[in-house]
Design a protein around this motif. Structure first.
Motif, mmCIF file in Angstrom:
data_model
loop_
_atom_site.group_PDB
_atom_site.id
_atom_site.type_symbol
_atom_site.label_atom_id
_atom_site.label_comp_id
_atom_site.label_asym_id
_atom_site.label_seq_id
_atom_site.Cartn_x
_atom_site.Cartn_y
_atom_site.Cartn_z
ATOM 1 N N ASN A 100 -4.005 8.284 -11.406
ATOM 2 C CA ASN A 100 -5.235 8.147 -10.624
ATOM 3 C C ASN A 100 -6.007 6.909 -11.030
ATOM 4 O OD1 ASN A 100 -4.886 10.420 -9.054
ATOM 5 N ND2 ASN A 100 -6.011 11.765 -10.441
ATOM 6 N N VAL A 130 1.740 2.500 -3.493
ATOM 7 C CA VAL A 130 0.490 2.824 -4.189
ATOM 8 C C VAL A 130 -0.092 4.126 -3.638
ATOM 9 C CG1 VAL A 130 -1.866 2.050 -4.637
ATOM 10 C CG2 VAL A 130 0.007 0.423 -4.746
ATOM 11 N N ALA A 131 -0.005 4.315 -2.309
ATOM 12 C CA ALA A 131 -0.466 5.568 -1.714
ATOM 13 C C ALA A 131 0.341 6.748 -2.240
ATOM 14 C CB ALA A 131 -0.354 5.485 -0.187
ATOM 15 N N GLY A 132 1.652 6.541 -2.465
ATOM 16 C CA GLY A 132 2.460 7.596 -3.059
ATOM 17 C C GLY A 132 1.984 7.966 -4.448
ATOM 18 N N SER A 149 -3.865 3.834 -9.673
ATOM 19 C CA SER A 149 -3.536 3.803 -8.238
ATOM 20 C C SER A 149 -4.774 3.704 -7.356
ATOM 21 C CB SER A 149 -2.722 5.034 -7.854
ATOM 22 O OG SER A 149 -3.426 6.227 -8.142
ATOM 23 N N LEU A 150 -5.895 4.307 -7.744
ATOM 24 C CA LEU A 150 -7.091 4.214 -6.903
ATOM 25 C C LEU A 150 -7.595 2.777 -6.841
ATOM 26 C CD1 LEU A 150 -9.256 5.588 -5.196
ATOM 27 C CD2 LEU A 150 -10.593 5.920 -7.275
ATOM 28 N N LEU A 154 0.809 -1.220 0.000
ATOM 29 C CA LEU A 154 0.000 0.000 0.000
ATOM 30 C C LEU A 154 0.844 1.274 0.000
ATOM 31 C CD1 LEU A 154 -2.982 -0.771 2.415
ATOM 32 C CD2 LEU A 154 -3.097 -0.320 -0.036
ATOM 33 N N LEU A 155 2.016 1.237 0.593
ATOM 34 C CA LEU A 155 2.819 2.456 0.717
ATOM 35 C C LEU A 155 3.188 3.063 -0.643
ATOM 36 C CD1 LEU A 155 5.137 1.605 3.751
ATOM 37 C CD2 LEU A 155 3.248 3.233 3.664
ATOM 38 N N LEU A 207 -1.070 7.565 -5.614
ATOM 39 C CA LEU A 207 -2.415 8.131 -5.560
ATOM 40 C C LEU A 207 -2.424 9.552 -5.007
ATOM 41 C CD1 LEU A 207 -5.477 7.798 -5.851
ATOM 42 C CD2 LEU A 207 -5.503 6.735 -3.589
ATOM 43 N N PHE A 208 -1.786 9.754 -3.857
ATOM 44 C CA PHE A 208 -1.904 11.037 -3.172
ATOM 45 C C PHE A 208 -0.853 12.059 -3.621
ATOM 46 C CE2 PHE A 208 -3.643 7.873 -0.158
ATOM 47 C CZ PHE A 208 -4.940 8.340 -0.125
ATOM 48 N N PHE A 229 -5.155 0.833 -4.653
ATOM 49 C CA PHE A 229 -5.218 1.175 -3.228
ATOM 50 C C PHE A 229 -6.463 0.579 -2.572
ATOM 51 C CE2 PHE A 229 -6.144 3.892 0.410
ATOM 52 C CZ PHE A 229 -4.890 3.985 1.014
ATOM 53 N N ALA A 272 -6.542 -2.977 -0.031
ATOM 54 C CA ALA A 272 -7.122 -2.927 1.311
ATOM 55 C C ALA A 272 -8.318 -3.874 1.421
ATOM 56 C CB ALA A 272 -7.543 -1.494 1.650
#
Length: 374
Positions: free
Chosen positions: A273, A256-258, A276-277, A253-254, A260-261, A280, A284
């Motif tokens: 986007n 992928v969060a980079g 990655s969305l 997730l780390l 996305l955000f 993410f 989860a």
């Protein structure tokens, strides 16, 4: 050893644990609530399909001083459809308009050139016909269906049909939640989204198969013992792989969060986007379904079998006898050393299911002659 490592070791040995299977109705309820929300999002808002699926055009301009919001207004007035505009690194614009006919693209291109004050010849137009978009959508659904069928066949052969059914339910659960989030957020669905969906299904299956493999190993000759029921062994399997599942999910997730955000949110990269969305949310949801849905569902299905029902009765009866004698319910029951049919003493040790402490050496305390042998 770190605290997390110590916790993982204690979970693996069965010294501590959380009753995932015993409280499965709570997690079923949570999943049903999330799934209903996702379905409502799909029903009310629907999916924002990209031009690859519904046809349209992408116009790329040279460097211009027009802002993104103003360009969106110009594009919507020229086409009569919603437009997505992105600022490119060279100062140009990428204008995406879905649902327009290829024959109307030249007229829109001329009007955009006039509004943006650029040369019409400098605007590059990439057109996607609606029929081609339909073919892409159909191929995506066919690929997803084939993937599901192959997964069910493999799990039914490698494990058993109950585990295949549970894994299929978990996968549908993950897809529904991910697609529902896309509808609620309003992100565009592109081929990158499909790639992300297929990727997260692989991650979800990985966690599920790890738990199933542990469960399969620990339930060998399960009916030959009277210590644990199938649900209890399933719970031990989840706990023994819990830290591994959490570590795998967090590490995945780390980055992928980079994307996305930071990549999608801060840098405004639209394609990031799309991928990655789905990654993410899917990662989860996949970790959640592997722990709280798939294995508890397998336990539910297995406990319906006559032999597992009979095993549960024997286990509960054995524990009741131990409680009547004032023995600890967690301690080995003396009657385990007897056969359930003829109550004759058995020389062999009872079948061991799940983690168990190693017995002390039989030679402990025995003297051994010192000196060399002759």
């Amino acid at each position: 050893m770190s605290k997390l490592g110590t916790l993982g070791a204690r979970l693996h040995r069965g010294e501590i644990g959380y009753d995932f299977v015993g409280k499965r109705k709570i997690w079923y309820g949570v999943s049903i609530l999330i799934t209903i929300t996702a379905i409502l999002g799909l029903t009310v808002r629907g999916l924002n399909m990209g031009i690859e699926f519904q046809g349209g055009a992408v116009f790329t301009t040279e460097r211009t001083s027009v802002s993104v919001s103003q360009a969106e207004t110009y594009a919507e007035e020229a086409s009569g459809h919603d437009a997505i505009v992105q600022k490119l690194g060279n100062g140009g614009l990428r204008i995406q308009i879905a649902g327009i006919d290829t024959g109307k693209s030249d007229q829109i291109k001329d009007e955009l050139a006039k509004d943006l004050k650029v040369d019409a010849e400098s605007i590059n137009a990439d057109l996607v016909g609606p029929s081609w978009g339909d073919q892409i959508a159909n191929k995506a659904w066919q690929g997803l269906a084939i993937f599901m069928v192959l997964v069910v066949i493999y799990l039914a052969i490698a494990f058993e049909w109950r585990m295949a059914v549970a894994a299929l339910v978990a996968l549908i659960h993950d897809i529904t939640i991910t697609v529902g989030i896309y509808a609620l957020v309003g992100f565009e669905v592109t081929p990158g989204t499909v790639i992300g969906l297929l990727t997260i299904l692989g991650y979800s299956l990985y966690d599920t198969v790890v738990v199933f493999d542990s469960l399969k190993e620990q339930t060998k000759d399960l009916t030959k013992q009277t210590r644990w029921t199938y649900s209890e062994v399933a719970d031990r399997s989840i706990n023994s792989t819990l830290v591994r599942s959490i570590n795998t999910t967090v590490v995945a997730l780390l980055p992928v969060a980079g994307l996305l955000f930071i990549g999608g949110g801060v840098l405004g990269a639209g394609m990031l986007n799309d991928i990655s969305l789905s990654l993410f949310v899917g990662l989860a949801a996949g970790a959640y379904s592997s722990i709280f849905i798939a294995t508890p569902l397998v336990a539910d299905l297995k406990e319906r079998e006559p032999q597992m029902k009979a095993l549960k009765k024997r286990v509960l009866a054995k524990r009741a006898q131990a409680a009547a004698r004032g023995e600890s319910l967690d301690a080995p029951v003396a009657a385990d050393r007897y056969d359930d049919e003829d109550d004759e003493p058995q020389d062999a040790a009872p079948a061991v299911v799940g983690p168990r402490n190693q017995p002390a050496s039989r030679n402990r305390g025995r003297g051994r002659p010192s000196g060399k042998r002759r």
